[in-house]
Scaffold this active site. Sequence first.
Site, PDB file in Angstrom:
ATOM      1  N   GLY A 185      18.230   1.705  12.061  1.00  0.00           N
ATOM      2  CA  GLY A 185      18.860   0.707  12.662  1.00  0.00           C
ATOM      3  C   GLY A 185      20.200   0.683  11.929  1.00  0.00           C
ATOM      4  N   ILE A 187      21.621  -1.257   9.503  1.00  0.00           N
ATOM      5  CA  ILE A 187      21.882  -1.291   8.100  1.00  0.00           C
ATOM      6  C   ILE A 187      20.717  -0.696   7.357  1.00  0.00           C
ATOM      7  CG2 ILE A 187      22.920  -3.696   8.636  1.00  0.00           C
ATOM      8  CD1 ILE A 187      20.077  -4.524   7.777  1.00  0.00           C
ATOM      9  N   LYS A 188      20.051   0.525   8.087  1.00  0.00           N
ATOM     10  CA  LYS A 188      19.044   0.976   6.916  1.00  0.00           C
ATOM     11  C   LYS A 188      19.661   2.158   6.201  1.00  0.00           C
ATOM     12  CE  LYS A 188      15.507  -1.042   8.693  1.00  0.00           C
ATOM     13  NZ  LYS A 188      16.116  -1.863   9.861  1.00  0.00           N
ATOM     14  N   ASN A 189      18.891   2.740   5.473  1.00  0.00           N
ATOM     15  CA  ASN A 189      19.504   3.561   4.470  1.00  0.00           C
ATOM     16  C   ASN A 189      20.288   4.970   4.993  1.00  0.00           C
ATOM     17  OD1 ASN A 189      18.244   2.012   2.576  1.00  0.00           O
ATOM     18  ND2 ASN A 189      16.605   3.619   2.103  1.00  0.00           N
ATOM     19  N   LEU A 190      19.730   5.418   6.043  1.00  0.00           N
ATOM     20  CA  LEU A 190      20.392   6.244   7.205  1.00  0.00           C
ATOM     21  C   LEU A 190      20.283   5.578   8.571  1.00  0.00           C
ATOM     22  CD1 LEU A 190      19.576  10.112   7.322  1.00  0.00           C
ATOM     23  CD2 LEU A 190      19.552   8.843   9.520  1.00  0.00           C
TER      24      LEU A 190
END
Length: 382
Positions: A185, A187-190
């Site tokens: 999504g 705002i995730k790390n990737l």
Amino acid sequence: MTAPARPDAARNACPYLYGQEAKAVARVLESGQYGHTDVTEEFERRVADVLGVADAVAVASGTAALHAALLAAGVGPGDEVIVPSMTFCATIQAILAVGATPRFVDIEPATLCVTDQLVKEAVSDTTAAVVPVLFGGRAVDLGTVQEELDERGIVVIEDAAHAFGSYAGTQRVGTTGALTCFSFGPIKNLTCGQGGMVIPRTPEDADTLRRLRLLGVVQSQSERANITTYRVDSFGLRYQLSSIFAAIGLVQLDRFATSEHTRRQLWRTYQDALAPLEGVTLVDVDPDHTVPHLCQVRVPHRDQVFAELRAQGIGVGVHYPPNHLQPAFAAWRRTLPATEQAGQEILSLPFHQHLTERDIEHVVSALGQSLKSAGGSRCATC
């Protein structure tokens, strides 16, 4: 009059793009092929290569990944799923979507993660699955209970929405034998902008997941282009990952080593800056093995501190209100002391790759002043 927040401190979380994502999306748009294409399949192969696994199945979101994994594992009505209450509500909704019921369990206060002992105490004759949440990106070790789970045929489905890139010991999350679900999504790390991934345990899992994400259709999209009919032999959903989103993910993978390093450094900068604050406990993510997704503290007078920091334009948040206290899940409510205490104290500080060291100093200084006015802390340097 309060000082205005520094621009990047005003956001709790936001995507970080490297500049090539727009060009990658433009190439997909110019191709005229926007659905599940070879771009999506390349993204699957690249994720599998990064993790060192045989296969990876891309889906439309992290929630879709959890739902599909539960379906692929055969979890359904009459089954109970052990899950911590301290997670985003999507985890619980995926369990309910397959007709199973959540068995809420407590957490270990220092990490906000479930432990093997807590799982062991919750296992019953109706337990079909355990969904450990890798909170903040930290891996969960079910060591002492894993053998019992295996003997009972209880599947472990990791909610690793926060944990892409993290390690469980020396192995990447996703390589330890569980069905592992990632979120890509915003705002995730990737990030893919939106998307998810399931790491299957076996080729049979992979085949089941691919049919599930394509409405139960047996033939692939490329195979259907050369035939006049197709066969639907099972239940399925429209959970494919668009090549538009996969193109973003491919660029993000190219830069993931940078993202991984930056997020660890930001967390350690917070760790050092927060050290002088008395009464503040930093939730431990084990940064040597984790690609941190959140930077959380536990503070007294949380609601007052939250309001004061928000009034100053600082993007603090709360991840998450305990699910067992939510009206929608009241039928499965239990007393979970550690979770309920954490629910009153946790505060997520701004954490994203746009932050600078100066931003972090600003956030921590404001936190110290807010705690001081709330009577909850003293700071040697504030």
